[in-house]
Design an enzyme around this catalytic site. Sequence first.
Site, PDB file in Angstrom:
ATOM      1  CG  HIS A  98      -0.139   0.019   2.532  1.00 41.00           C
ATOM      2  ND1 HIS A  98       0.686  -1.011   2.915  1.00 41.00           N
ATOM      3  CD2 HIS A  98      -0.053   0.945   3.512  1.00 41.00           C
ATOM      4  CE1 HIS A  98       1.223  -0.729   4.094  1.00 41.00           C
ATOM      5  NE2 HIS A  98       0.801   0.458   4.473  1.00 41.00           N
ATOM      6  CB  CYS A  99       3.848   2.211   1.479  1.00 36.41           C
ATOM      7  SG  CYS A  99       2.890   2.333   3.003  1.00 36.41           S
ATOM      8  CB  ILE A 100       7.111   0.954  -2.028  1.00 33.03           C
ATOM      9  CG1 ILE A 100       7.553   0.756  -0.574  1.00 33.03           C
ATOM     10  CG2 ILE A 100       8.322   1.378  -2.846  1.00 33.03           C
ATOM     11  CD1 ILE A 100       8.613  -0.308  -0.398  1.00 33.03           C
ATOM     12  CG  ASP A 116       3.076   6.104   0.070  1.00 30.13           C
ATOM     13  OD1 ASP A 116       1.903   5.883  -0.297  1.00 30.13           O
ATOM     14  OD2 ASP A 116       3.523   5.741   1.166  1.00 30.13           O
TER      15      ASP A 116
END
Length: 448
Positions: free
Chosen positions: A278-280, A283
Site C-alpha cells: 500500500h506504500c512504495i 506514495d
Amino acid sequence: MLMKMAPPIRELMGRLDNRTATIGVCGLGYVGLPLAMAAANSGFGVIGFDIDDSKAQAVNEGKPYINGVTSDELRGLHASGRLRATASFSELSQCDVIVVCVPTPLSKHREPDLSFLESTTRTIASNLRRGQLIIIESTTYPGTTRDLAKPILEKTGLMCGEDFLLGYSPERRDPGNKDFDTSSTPKIAAGEGEAASDLIHRFYSAFVKDVKLVSTTQTAEAVKLTENIFRAVNIALVNELKILFAKMDIDIWEVIEAAKTKPFGYMPFYPGPGLGGHCIPIDPFYLTWKAREYDLSTRFIELAGEINASMPAYVVERLALALDQRLSLPLSNARILIVGVSYKRNVADMRESPALTLIELIEDRRAKVDFHDPHVTVLPPSRNYPTLTGRRSVALDAASIGSYSAVLIATDHDAVDYKLIAEHARLIVDTRNVLARNGFASSKVIKA
C-alpha cells in the site's frame, strides 16, 4: 498556552491523561485495526468504524482477517468492553478522538485519489462537536490536512484550534514484521497549532513508546513520502543493476551480499519482480503530482517508478527466453506455476501485488497459469484485475510440480517446500533468490 485552551479542549486533555476518552478509528484494515487494538490495550474505550459491515462484524465476533491479529486478542478486547466495531458512522459524535485510516490509492492516471479521505472527513464533519481531536493517518501529499480536511471540518461553523483540534500522524505499519508493531514503532505527529500537537502527543504516548512531534502537518505528511520514496528509488537502483549484471553474467545477489559486509556507507536493498503493498508503489506519485503545482518535475522519482513498474515484463521475458533455450518450448504452449502471490513474504496481503501483473502478462502470451500460496487460498477482488478474482491456490506436491513447464517464484514465503520444487520442477525462475539462500542452487534455476 495551556491556560488559553477552551473548556472542551481542556476537558479532552484530562480524559486523555486518565484514559477515559473514547477513541474512534475510521477504517479497520491493516493500519486501523492494529491501531484500535493498541489504543484499547492501553485502557481507552475504542469504537472501530468501517463501511464494510463484515469487518465490523468480524471484530465483534473475534474473527481476525489480517495477519498479526489473533482471535484471542480480539475476543478479549471485545469482552472487556474496550473495543467494538460498527458500520454506523453516526456514532462518531460519541468519540473524543477520531483517527482516520482509510485508503489513499492512485487513479488510473496515477494521480492521487483522495475520495475515501474526503468522504470520511465529510462524514466526520456531519458528526463534529466541540472538544474533538481529529487525526489523519492516511498517506497523502503535503498540505492535505491543512488545505483539504480543515476547510471541510470548518464548514460546520466550528473553528480548528478553538472548537476542535486537527493533526496528522503518518502510519508506519509493516505487515508481518515481528520486531516492530504499532506500539514499538516510533511515531511522527504534528497538529494544526500547539494545542493540537500537545494533545496528539498525549494520545499516542499512551500506547506508543516513542512519539516525535514535528513543526507542521505538512512536514509530517512529507516524512511518510520521504521514507517510501527512499525505498522506491533504492529498489529501482538494484533492479536496474540486476538487469545490467545479468547481461554481464554477474549475480546481483552475490554482489549485494558482498557489498553489505562494508560496515559504513552502504545499505542493502534487494531486487524483485515488481513493487507491491500500500506504500512504495503509490506514495512517491503523491509527491510527483504535488510537485506540478510548483512547476517542478521529480525526475528521479519518476524514473524509479518506471524502472520498478517494468520489472514484471522483464521477468516474463526472462521466463520466455528460459523456456525457449532450456526446453525448446514457446511461452504460448507452456503451463506456469507461480509460487507466492501476496506482495510480501509470510503475509496474505494482496494490495498492488506484482504477481497479479505477472499472471496477466503471462496469460496475454497465451500460456496457462496456476498459483500456489500458503497464505492466499483465493484471489480477492481487485479493481485492476477483476478477471482474476476467485482463482484458487493449487496443491504443491511432486506430481503437480513436475506437470508444469516452469515454476516462477514471485514471493518467498517461508511455508513453501523449496526442496520439493528444486527436486521436481523442470525449470525454475526465481525472482527472490530463495533457492540459493536455502541451499538449493541448481542448473534448473534462472534468476530474474
